[in-house]
Scaffold this active site. Structure first.
Site, PDB file in Angstrom:
ATOM      1  N   HIS A  42      -0.502  -0.473  -9.358  1.00  0.00           N
ATOM      2  CA  HIS A  42       0.540   0.383  -9.957  1.00  0.00           C
ATOM      3  C   HIS A  42      -0.007   1.256 -11.092  1.00  0.00           C
ATOM      4  O   HIS A  42       0.750   1.845 -11.835  1.00  0.00           O
ATOM      5  CB  HIS A  42       1.742  -0.454 -10.450  1.00  0.00           C
ATOM      6  CG  HIS A  42       2.581  -0.979  -9.318  1.00  0.00           C
ATOM      7  ND1 HIS A  42       3.770  -0.404  -8.930  1.00  0.00           N
ATOM      8  CD2 HIS A  42       2.385  -2.014  -8.475  1.00  0.00           C
ATOM      9  CE1 HIS A  42       4.284  -1.079  -7.910  1.00  0.00           C
ATOM     10  NE2 HIS A  42       3.457  -2.068  -7.610  1.00  0.00           N
ATOM     11  N   THR A  43      -1.314   1.310 -11.197  1.00  0.00           N
ATOM     12  CA  THR A  43      -1.922   2.182 -12.201  1.00  0.00           C
ATOM     13  C   THR A  43      -2.058   3.614 -11.673  1.00  0.00           C
ATOM     14  O   THR A  43      -2.190   4.549 -12.457  1.00  0.00           O
ATOM     15  CB  THR A  43      -3.325   1.665 -12.582  1.00  0.00           C
ATOM     16  OG1 THR A  43      -4.008   1.318 -11.366  1.00  0.00           O
ATOM     17  CG2 THR A  43      -3.246   0.445 -13.466  1.00  0.00           C
ATOM     18  N   ASP A  44      -2.021   3.780 -10.334  1.00  0.00           N
ATOM     19  CA  ASP A  44      -2.298   5.113  -9.754  1.00  0.00           C
ATOM     20  C   ASP A  44      -1.310   6.167 -10.242  1.00  0.00           C
ATOM     21  O   ASP A  44      -1.709   7.242 -10.687  1.00  0.00           O
ATOM     22  CB  ASP A  44      -2.351   5.052  -8.219  1.00  0.00           C
ATOM     23  CG  ASP A  44      -1.106   4.479  -7.571  1.00  0.00           C
ATOM     24  OD1 ASP A  44      -0.255   3.892  -8.291  1.00  0.00           O
ATOM     25  OD2 ASP A  44      -0.970   4.614  -6.336  1.00  0.00           O
ATOM     26  N   ALA A 136       0.051  -4.883   6.932  1.00  0.00           N
ATOM     27  CA  ALA A 136      -0.446  -6.026   6.151  1.00  0.00           C
ATOM     28  C   ALA A 136      -0.914  -5.567   4.773  1.00  0.00           C
ATOM     29  O   ALA A 136      -1.546  -6.314   4.041  1.00  0.00           O
ATOM     30  CB  ALA A 136      -1.588  -6.715   6.888  1.00  0.00           C
ATOM     31  N   SER A 139      -3.374  -0.503   4.800  1.00  0.00           N
ATOM     32  CA  SER A 139      -3.300   0.949   4.990  1.00  0.00           C
ATOM     33  C   SER A 139      -3.766   1.414   6.363  1.00  0.00           C
ATOM     34  O   SER A 139      -4.593   2.312   6.503  1.00  0.00           O
ATOM     35  CB  SER A 139      -4.114   1.654   3.902  1.00  0.00           C
ATOM     36  OG  SER A 139      -3.287   2.565   3.247  1.00  0.00           O
ATOM     37  N   GLU A 173       1.390  12.462   4.250  1.00  0.00           N
ATOM     38  CA  GLU A 173       2.219  11.241   4.096  1.00  0.00           C
ATOM     39  C   GLU A 173       3.495  11.537   3.319  1.00  0.00           C
ATOM     40  O   GLU A 173       4.569  11.058   3.663  1.00  0.00           O
ATOM     41  CB  GLU A 173       1.432  10.130   3.364  1.00  0.00           C
ATOM     42  CG  GLU A 173       0.528   9.324   4.252  1.00  0.00           C
ATOM     43  CD  GLU A 173       0.978   7.864   4.488  1.00  0.00           C
ATOM     44  OE1 GLU A 173       1.841   7.344   3.750  1.00  0.00           O
ATOM     45  OE2 GLU A 173       0.454   7.250   5.433  1.00  0.00           O
ATOM     46  N   ASP A 185      -5.458   5.144  -1.245  1.00  0.00           N
ATOM     47  CA  ASP A 185      -5.841   4.662   0.088  1.00  0.00           C
ATOM     48  C   ASP A 185      -6.796   5.619   0.788  1.00  0.00           C
ATOM     49  O   ASP A 185      -7.811   5.216   1.350  1.00  0.00           O
ATOM     50  CB  ASP A 185      -4.591   4.449   0.950  1.00  0.00           C
ATOM     51  CG  ASP A 185      -3.615   3.488   0.305  1.00  0.00           C
ATOM     52  OD1 ASP A 185      -3.985   2.840  -0.682  1.00  0.00           O
ATOM     53  OD2 ASP A 185      -2.475   3.380   0.793  1.00  0.00           O
TER      54      ASP A 185
HETATM   55  P1  ADP Z   1       0.228   0.130   6.457  1.00  0.00           P
HETATM   56  O1  ADP Z   1      -0.330   1.505   6.302  1.00  0.00           O
HETATM   57  O2  ADP Z   1       0.317  -0.594   5.145  1.00  0.00           O
HETATM   58  O3  ADP Z   1      -0.488  -0.678   7.476  1.00  0.00           O
HETATM   59  P2  ADP Z   1       2.497   1.626   7.275  1.00  0.00           P
HETATM   60  O4  ADP Z   1       3.906   1.280   7.576  1.00  0.00           O
HETATM   61  O5  ADP Z   1       2.210   2.692   6.284  1.00  0.00           O
HETATM   62  O6  ADP Z   1       1.724   0.276   6.933  1.00  0.00           O
HETATM   63  O7  ADP Z   1       1.790   2.096   8.616  1.00  0.00           O
HETATM   64  C1  ADP Z   1       1.961   1.337   9.792  1.00  0.00           C
HETATM   65  C2  ADP Z   1       2.258   2.284  10.939  1.00  0.00           C
HETATM   66  O8  ADP Z   1       1.041   2.941  11.332  1.00  0.00           O
HETATM   67  C3  ADP Z   1       2.750   1.600  12.173  1.00  0.00           C
HETATM   68  O9  ADP Z   1       4.131   1.423  12.147  1.00  0.00           O
HETATM   69  C4  ADP Z   1       2.328   2.583  13.265  1.00  0.00           C
HETATM   70  O10 ADP Z   1       3.280   3.645  13.361  1.00  0.00           O
HETATM   71  C5  ADP Z   1       1.055   3.159  12.719  1.00  0.00           C
HETATM   72  N1  ADP Z   1      -0.125   2.507  13.303  1.00  0.00           N
HETATM   73  C6  ADP Z   1      -1.056   1.755  12.672  1.00  0.00           C
HETATM   74  N2  ADP Z   1      -2.037   1.361  13.528  1.00  0.00           N
HETATM   75  C7  ADP Z   1      -1.698   1.879  14.739  1.00  0.00           C
HETATM   76  C8  ADP Z   1      -2.277   1.841  16.050  1.00  0.00           C
HETATM   77  N3  ADP Z   1      -3.428   1.192  16.299  1.00  0.00           N
HETATM   78  N4  ADP Z   1      -1.653   2.510  17.036  1.00  0.00           N
HETATM   79  C9  ADP Z   1      -0.506   3.181  16.799  1.00  0.00           C
HETATM   80  N5  ADP Z   1       0.077   3.241  15.619  1.00  0.00           N
HETATM   81  C10 ADP Z   1      -0.494   2.610  14.592  1.00  0.00           C
HETATM   82 MG    MG Z   2       0.583   3.020   5.088  1.00  0.00          MG
END
Ligand code: ADP
Ligand code: MG
Length: 395
Positions: A42-44, A136, A139, A173, A185
């Site tokens: 949360h520093t970003d 998870a 990113s 984004e 990220d």
């Molecule tokens: P995080 O970036 O923390 O993992 P996000 O919700 O920002 O979580 O991003 C996850 C989303 O990225 C998924 O819901 C999906 O839409 C997309 N995504 C990630 N990996 C894949 C993949 N291998 N194929 C298709 N979509 C993906």
């Molecule tokens: Mg994400």
């Protein structure tokens, strides 16, 4: 957007699968990693410091431009090997923010952001394959965006710097996907290097690579995915940001980055108790990042444990963004051999990290799984990550 059935994207190398799907070889394959934030939470958005690293899990994209000197074609076709995805088709000339759903909004957001920057993007075919776990806190979305922007930067000859690509993926984004994310990220994914953490100044994007070789130090970095995602995470994030802005305002600072640990005594008499604790987390966390950088440079990873622990305590008690599952993961890992542990990411769920001597890895894993079962929590996912290369062309 016209989904059509997927074909032939199953076996062989990514380039082979691309050819089986799209009928011609790709012009190249580009990869970009997910990231873990070692310290600096949360520093970003307070214009402060963070210390993430690129991990050995990444998204790979095989890409082929559809236009040549004779034929112009603005069609984009996208397919992911993940799950049971269908092929997505879009028109590069007609992208509108907020209208795309599903994973296609990440690559298409990058296309849109590049166009906004004045770069012409022709149609292309793209096959994505990623081993970054989704949602998870590693990113996975930025891994996709960074792989795509690295590919398109090279294929179009746009000549963008890493800093420009960081800004453009942030714009994708924020404005196209609609997620209020910062620059950490992408900076880790685009600017990371094997065996290093990325010391990033979020005020001016200055980056220093800091040696972070876990293996050489006889350590593993465990990620404990608690599988928890609390519904109040968005509201919690917004209210923490608001507290930080209020604190900076009252203290007459442009951003909390400009408040020093030595100023906290005076701050406590000027701020209400809750705002003061939020401010104290940010101010001390920035200081911990600076200390961690020094310790890594001079003494090595085996000596940052107490900083990780202090970071967790600060997030738990002052910033109040932990949860019982994260606290249990951290406390159990520490009790069974980790030299330092903390929640990582925005909070209210997600993952914890535990820096652990190799010989204690199994007992930490077993103890955490057992503790979660005893508490009646969902079984966590536990895996190791190592500091790995940033985005690059791989074939
Ligand atoms: P995080 O970036 O923390 O993992 P996000 O919700 O920002 O979580 O991003 C996850 C989303 O990225 C998924 O819901 C999906 O839409 C997309 N995504 C990630 N990996 C894949 C993949 N291998 N194929 C298709 N979509 C993906
Ligand atoms: Mg994400």
């Amino acid at each position: 957007m016209n989904p059509t059935p997927r074909t032939g994207a199953q076996a062989g190398s990514l380039a082979d699968r691309f050819e089986a799907t799209f009928g011609a070889a790709p012009h190249g394959v580009w990869a970009a990693p997910g990231r873990v934030n070692l310290i600096g939470e949360h520093t970003d958005y307070n214009e402060g410091f963070v210390l993430p690293f690129a991990i050995d899990k990444r998204a790979r994209t095989a890409v082929r431009l559809r236009s040549d000197s004779v034929r112009k074609d603005s069609t984009i076709r996208l397919l992911s090997t993940f799950g049971d995805q269908e092929l997505v088709e879009a028109d590069a000339a007609a992208l509108i923010p907020g209208t795309v759903t599903g994973w296609a909004r990440y690559p298409l957001g990058v296309v849109w952001a590049l166009q906004q920057h004045g770069i012409e993007i022709p149609g292309f075919d793209l096959l994505l394959d990623s081993d970054v776990p989704l949602g998870a806190g590693l990113s996975s979305s930025h891994a996709i965006e960074c792989a795509v922007i690295t590919a398109l930067n090279e294929l179009t000859g746009a000549g963008l710097s890493a800093e420009e690509m960081v800004r453009l993926t942030q714009h994708a984004e924020n404005a196209f996907v609609g997620a209020p994310t910062g620059i950490m990220d992408q900076s880790a994914s685009l600017r990371g290097a094997s065996g290093h953490a990325v010391f990033l100044d979020c005020r001016d994007q200055a980056v220093d690579l800091v040696p972070f070789e876990t293996e050489k130090a006889g350590l593993v970095l465990l990620v404990i995915d608690t599988k928890v995602s609390h519904s109040h995470a968005d509201g919690g994030y917004a209210s923490r940001r608001a507290s930080c802005e209020l604190g900076a305002d009252v203290l007459g600072a442009g951003a909390l980055r400009d408040v020093a640990v030595a100023d906290l005594g005076e701050a406590s008499s000027l701020l209400d108790p809750v705002t003061f604790r939020r401010v104290r987390h940010i101010v001390t966390e920035n200081d911990r990042v600076l200390q961690a950088v020094d310790v890594l440079r001079i003494q090595g990873p085996a000596h940052i444990g107490s900083l990780l622990d202090a970071s967790h305590a600060s997030m738990r008690d002052d910033f109040e963004i932990s949860c019982p599952e994260l606290d249990l993961a951290v406390d159990t890992a520490r009790a069974y051999g980790a030299i330092g542990a903390r929640m990582t990411g925005g909070g209210f769920g997600g993952s914890a990290i535990a820096l652990t001597p190799v010989q204690d890895e199994q007992q930490v894993r077993d103890a955490v799984v057992r503790a979660f079962a005893d508490a009646g929590f969902t079984r966590p996912d536990i895996f190791t990550v190592t500091p790995a290369a940033g985005a690059e062309r791989v074939s």
